[in-house]
Write a protein that holds these residues in place. Structure first.
Motif, PDB file in Angstrom:
ATOM      1  N   SER A   1       0.805  -1.222   0.000  1.00 57.91           N
ATOM      2  CA  SER A   1       0.000   0.000   0.000  1.00 57.91           C
ATOM      3  C   SER A   1       0.837   1.270   0.000  1.00 57.91           C
ATOM      4  O   SER A   1       0.293   2.373  -0.102  1.00 57.91           O
ATOM      5  CB  SER A   1      -0.941   0.019   1.214  1.00 57.91           C
ATOM      6  N   LEU A   2       2.157   1.134   0.102  1.00 56.65           N
ATOM      7  CA  LEU A   2       3.031   2.309   0.105  1.00 56.65           C
ATOM      8  C   LEU A   2       3.792   2.406  -1.222  1.00 56.65           C
ATOM      9  O   LEU A   2       4.254   1.404  -1.749  1.00 56.65           O
ATOM     10  CB  LEU A   2       4.037   2.234   1.261  1.00 56.65           C
ATOM     11  N   ASN A   3       3.908   3.618  -1.733  1.00 60.30           N
ATOM     12  CA  ASN A   3       4.681   3.865  -2.948  1.00 60.30           C
ATOM     13  C   ASN A   3       6.168   3.748  -2.612  1.00 60.30           C
ATOM     14  O   ASN A   3       6.676   4.502  -1.780  1.00 60.30           O
ATOM     15  CB  ASN A   3       4.363   5.274  -3.470  1.00 60.30           C
ATOM     16  N   PRO A   4       6.896   2.811  -3.243  1.00 60.23           N
ATOM     17  CA  PRO A   4       8.310   2.626  -2.888  1.00 60.23           C
ATOM     18  C   PRO A   4       9.174   3.835  -3.212  1.00 60.23           C
ATOM     19  O   PRO A   4      10.280   3.962  -2.686  1.00 60.23           O
ATOM     20  CB  PRO A   4       8.724   1.404  -3.723  1.00 60.23           C
ATOM     21  N   GLY A   5       8.678   4.728  -4.077  1.00 57.78           N
ATOM     22  CA  GLY A   5       9.442   5.912  -4.432  1.00 57.78           C
ATOM     23  C   GLY A   5       9.171   7.116  -3.548  1.00 57.78           C
ATOM     24  O   GLY A   5       9.779   8.178  -3.739  1.00 57.78           O
ATOM     25  N   PHE A   6       8.251   6.972  -2.590  1.00 54.52           N
ATOM     26  CA  PHE A   6       7.917   8.055  -1.665  1.00 54.52           C
ATOM     27  C   PHE A   6       8.610   7.834  -0.324  1.00 54.52           C
ATOM     28  O   PHE A   6       8.645   6.707   0.194  1.00 54.52           O
ATOM     29  CB  PHE A   6       6.408   8.110  -1.417  1.00 54.52           C
ATOM     30  N   THR A   7       9.133   8.906   0.244  1.00 56.93           N
ATOM     31  CA  THR A   7       9.606   8.836   1.618  1.00 56.93           C
ATOM     32  C   THR A   7       8.393   8.773   2.547  1.00 56.93           C
ATOM     33  O   THR A   7       7.250   8.975   2.121  1.00 56.93           O
ATOM     34  CB  THR A   7      10.448  10.061   1.981  1.00 56.93           C
ATOM     35  N   VAL A   8       8.639   8.522   3.825  1.00 56.78           N
ATOM     36  CA  VAL A   8       7.556   8.505   4.809  1.00 56.78           C
ATOM     37  C   VAL A   8       6.836   9.845   4.816  1.00 56.78           C
ATOM     38  O   VAL A   8       5.599   9.905   4.817  1.00 56.78           O
ATOM     39  CB  VAL A   8       8.118   8.183   6.212  1.00 56.78           C
ATOM     40  N   PHE A   9       7.587  10.924   4.796  1.00 57.90           N
ATOM     41  CA  PHE A   9       6.976  12.261   4.791  1.00 57.90           C
ATOM     42  C   PHE A   9       6.090  12.448   3.560  1.00 57.90           C
ATOM     43  O   PHE A   9       4.951  12.917   3.656  1.00 57.90           O
ATOM     44  CB  PHE A   9       8.059  13.341   4.822  1.00 57.90           C
ATOM     45  N   GLN A  10       6.600  12.075   2.388  1.00 55.19           N
ATOM     46  CA  GLN A  10       5.833  12.246   1.156  1.00 55.19           C
ATOM     47  C   GLN A  10       4.572  11.384   1.151  1.00 55.19           C
ATOM     48  O   GLN A  10       3.521  11.818   0.672  1.00 55.19           O
ATOM     49  CB  GLN A  10       6.712  11.895  -0.052  1.00 55.19           C
ATOM     50  N   ALA A  11       4.661  10.161   1.685  1.00 57.99           N
ATOM     51  CA  ALA A  11       3.502   9.266   1.716  1.00 57.99           C
ATOM     52  C   ALA A  11       2.377   9.849   2.554  1.00 57.99           C
ATOM     53  O   ALA A  11       1.192   9.747   2.188  1.00 57.99           O
ATOM     54  CB  ALA A  11       3.912   7.905   2.269  1.00 57.99           C
ATOM     55  N   ILE A  12       2.719  10.471   3.679  1.00 55.95           N
ATOM     56  CA  ILE A  12       1.704  11.051   4.553  1.00 55.95           C
ATOM     57  C   ILE A  12       1.214  12.391   4.014  1.00 55.95           C
ATOM     58  O   ILE A  12       0.030  12.731   4.132  1.00 55.95           O
ATOM     59  CB  ILE A  12       2.259  11.223   5.983  1.00 55.95           C
ATOM     60  N   ALA A  13       2.108  13.145   3.379  1.00 60.88           N
ATOM     61  CA  ALA A  13       1.756  14.480   2.894  1.00 60.88           C
ATOM     62  C   ALA A  13       0.919  14.458   1.620  1.00 60.88           C
ATOM     63  O   ALA A  13       0.132  15.384   1.380  1.00 60.88           O
ATOM     64  CB  ALA A  13       3.029  15.293   2.645  1.00 60.88           C
ATOM     65  N   ASP A  14       1.074  13.407   0.809  1.00 65.31           N
ATOM     66  CA  ASP A  14       0.403  13.374  -0.495  1.00 65.31           C
ATOM     67  C   ASP A  14      -1.113  13.549  -0.399  1.00 65.31           C
ATOM     68  O   ASP A  14      -1.679  14.400  -1.086  1.00 65.31           O
ATOM     69  CB  ASP A  14       0.752  12.085  -1.229  1.00 65.31           C
ATOM     70  N   PRO A  15      -1.843  12.770   0.444  1.00 64.58           N
ATOM     71  CA  PRO A  15      -3.291  12.997   0.533  1.00 64.58           C
ATOM     72  C   PRO A  15      -3.656  14.352   1.123  1.00 64.58           C
ATOM     73  O   PRO A  15      -4.708  14.917   0.809  1.00 64.58           O
ATOM     74  CB  PRO A  15      -3.775  11.848   1.437  1.00 64.58           C
ATOM     75  N   LEU A  16      -2.784  14.895   1.969  1.00 60.98           N
ATOM     76  CA  LEU A  16      -3.041  16.225   2.526  1.00 60.98           C
ATOM     77  C   LEU A  16      -3.047  17.275   1.422  1.00 60.98           C
ATOM     78  O   LEU A  16      -3.916  18.150   1.369  1.00 60.98           O
ATOM     79  CB  LEU A  16      -1.968  16.582   3.561  1.00 60.98           C
ATOM     80  N   LYS A  17      -2.080  17.192   0.526  1.00 59.87           N
ATOM     81  CA  LYS A  17      -2.000  18.146  -0.578  1.00 59.87           C
ATOM     82  C   LYS A  17      -3.217  18.035  -1.490  1.00 59.87           C
ATOM     83  O   LYS A  17      -3.759  19.041  -1.948  1.00 59.87           O
ATOM     84  CB  LYS A  17      -0.724  17.901  -1.394  1.00 59.87           C
ATOM     85  N   ARG A  18      -3.657  16.787  -1.730  1.00 58.45           N
ATOM     86  CA  ARG A  18      -4.759  16.559  -2.651  1.00 58.45           C
ATOM     87  C   ARG A  18      -6.110  16.938  -2.059  1.00 58.45           C
ATOM     88  O   ARG A  18      -6.988  17.446  -2.759  1.00 58.45           O
ATOM     89  CB  ARG A  18      -4.798  15.074  -3.061  1.00 58.45           C
ATOM     90  N   LEU A  19      -6.289  16.692  -0.760  1.00 55.93           N
ATOM     91  CA  LEU A  19      -7.612  16.835  -0.156  1.00 55.93           C
ATOM     92  C   LEU A  19      -7.788  18.110   0.661  1.00 55.93           C
ATOM     93  O   LEU A  19      -8.892  18.623   0.772  1.00 55.93           O
ATOM     94  CB  LEU A  19      -7.905  15.627   0.739  1.00 55.93           C
ATOM     95  N   LEU A  20      -6.710  18.606   1.253  1.00 53.39           N
ATOM     96  CA  LEU A  20      -6.833  19.776   2.129  1.00 53.39           C
ATOM     97  C   LEU A  20      -6.090  21.002   1.625  1.00 53.39           C
ATOM     98  O   LEU A  20      -6.496  22.132   1.918  1.00 53.39           O
ATOM     99  CB  LEU A  20      -6.330  19.422   3.542  1.00 53.39           C
ATOM    100  N   GLY A  21      -5.006  20.795   0.911  1.00 49.88           N
ATOM    101  CA  GLY A  21      -4.205  21.933   0.491  1.00 49.88           C
ATOM    102  C   GLY A  21      -3.469  22.540   1.674  1.00 49.88           C
ATOM    103  O   GLY A  21      -3.209  21.885   2.672  1.00 49.88           O
ATOM    104  N   GLY A  22      -3.139  23.802   1.571  1.00 49.02           N
ATOM    105  CA  GLY A  22      -2.418  24.482   2.643  1.00 49.02           C
ATOM    106  C   GLY A  22      -0.983  24.750   2.252  1.00 49.02           C
ATOM    107  O   GLY A  22      -0.459  24.233   1.257  1.00 49.02           O
ATOM    108  N   SER A  23      -0.332  25.576   3.053  1.00 52.36           N
ATOM    109  CA  SER A  23       1.064  25.931   2.801  1.00 52.36           C
ATOM    110  C   SER A  23       1.979  24.764   3.163  1.00 52.36           C
ATOM    111  O   SER A  23       1.573  23.813   3.842  1.00 52.36           O
ATOM    112  CB  SER A  23       1.453  27.156   3.629  1.00 52.36           C
ATOM    113  N   ARG A  24       3.212  24.848   2.724  1.00 49.31           N
ATOM    114  CA  ARG A  24       4.187  23.795   3.026  1.00 49.31           C
ATOM    115  C   ARG A  24       4.366  23.660   4.533  1.00 49.31           C
ATOM    116  O   ARG A  24       4.466  22.550   5.051  1.00 49.31           O
ATOM    117  CB  ARG A  24       5.526  24.114   2.357  1.00 49.31           C
TER     118      ARG A  24
END
Length: 295
Positions: free
Chosen positions: A106-129
């Protein structure tokens, strides 16, 4: 935590059928006319043997797969008619998140832990870095992942750590319902207890509802408020966990409970189910002994 009687999810007459065979004339009844209600803050355990339709029901309810028939209502909004492809981009997507069975797959092997958790946040909530970083760090803290693990990739993590990443990714968007599809079955026994304890604590802290899919009745008994027993695509028994274990009404439920390994149980007459199960590709009425039990 006080469980609300207000329905969060209401499922009525839900069915999912798949065409099978060379000519695709037969239909596999994976989920068959299911009714289910999950209250706000409630944990429902969905149990049954392999192939009974548990995971299919979980995926349809989570809007990863389209139903063939029926209604799914989330906080009074009918979401069953929204195509799964469209639901992924809907604001309602954040309200239902999934923790999958295999944390590695279920985890993308090319994503770091931070990127895996941040990806749905960017898509669904947005917000600044900065805002996204704060939410990711908070989610990692909540699941017990050291912050320095944020730069690691899945192959650098243990099975338990991957499971925590999957949970952190799911809870980061603050869902109302978490669908857990056998989240500990791929883990060592010693790690399973840690993850189950974590899930119990997170439900209290974040006031989420759970649909917990499992074949392990002991786990479900400890974690869940109510149990739904599934057989050949149908829910044949539903009720409070203690009531289902203490006085099961359905012969299939009794057989499942009797099958739980117990070294202290001796000379006990176990429930024996006669005959063979009907084919899920044939829409037939259940035997009299297997008619739906109503609590």
């Amino acid at each position: 935590m006080t469980v609300s009687t207000t329905p969060l999810i209401e499922v009525r007459g839900l069915s999912k059928r798949y065409p099978v065979g060379t000519l695709r004339r037969k239909m596999l009844h994976a989920v068959d006319e299911v009714d289910l209600t999950i209250g706000a803050g409630e944990c429902i355990g969905l149990v049954g043997e392999s192939g009974c339709g548990k995971s299919t029901l979980a995926r349809v309810l989570a809007r990863l797969v389209d139903p063939t028939e029926g209604e799914i209502t989330l906080s009074g909004v009918e979401i069953g008619a929204i195509p799964a492809r469209s639901f992924g981009g809907s604001p309602l997507r954040r309200d239902i998140q999934v923790v999958f069975q295999d944390p590695t797959e279920s985890l993308n092997p090319g994503f770091t832990v931070f990127q895996a958790i941040a990806d749905p946040l960017k898509r669904l909530l947005g917000g600044s870095r900065r805002e996204i970083t704060d939410v990711v760090v908070a989610a990692m803290d909540d699941v017990g992942l050291p912050r320095e693990y944020g730069s690691r990739y899945p192959h650098q993590l243990s099975g338990g750590q991957k499971a925590r990443v999957g949970i952190a990714r799911a809870i980061a968007v603050r869902p109302k319902l978490l669908v857990l599809d056998e989240p500990t079955s791929a883990l060592d026994v010693s790690v399973q207890s840690l993850i189950l304890h974590l899930l119990a604590e997170l439900q209290k802290q974040r006031d989420m509802s759970y649909l917990f899919v499992s074949h392990d009745l002991n786990v479900v008994r400890l974690l869940c408020d109510k149990i739904a027993v599934m057989y050949l695509g149908r829910i044949v028994e539903f009720g409070p966990s203690n009531s289902v274990f203490r006085a099961p009404l359905h012969p299939y439920t009794r057989a499942l409970i009797d099958a739980i390994p117990d070294p202290d149980r001796k000379n006990t007459v176990r429930t024996k189910l006669e005959g063979s199960a009907s084919s899920p590709s044939t829409r037939t009425r259940m035997p009299a002994a297997f008619q739906d039990a109503v609590r």
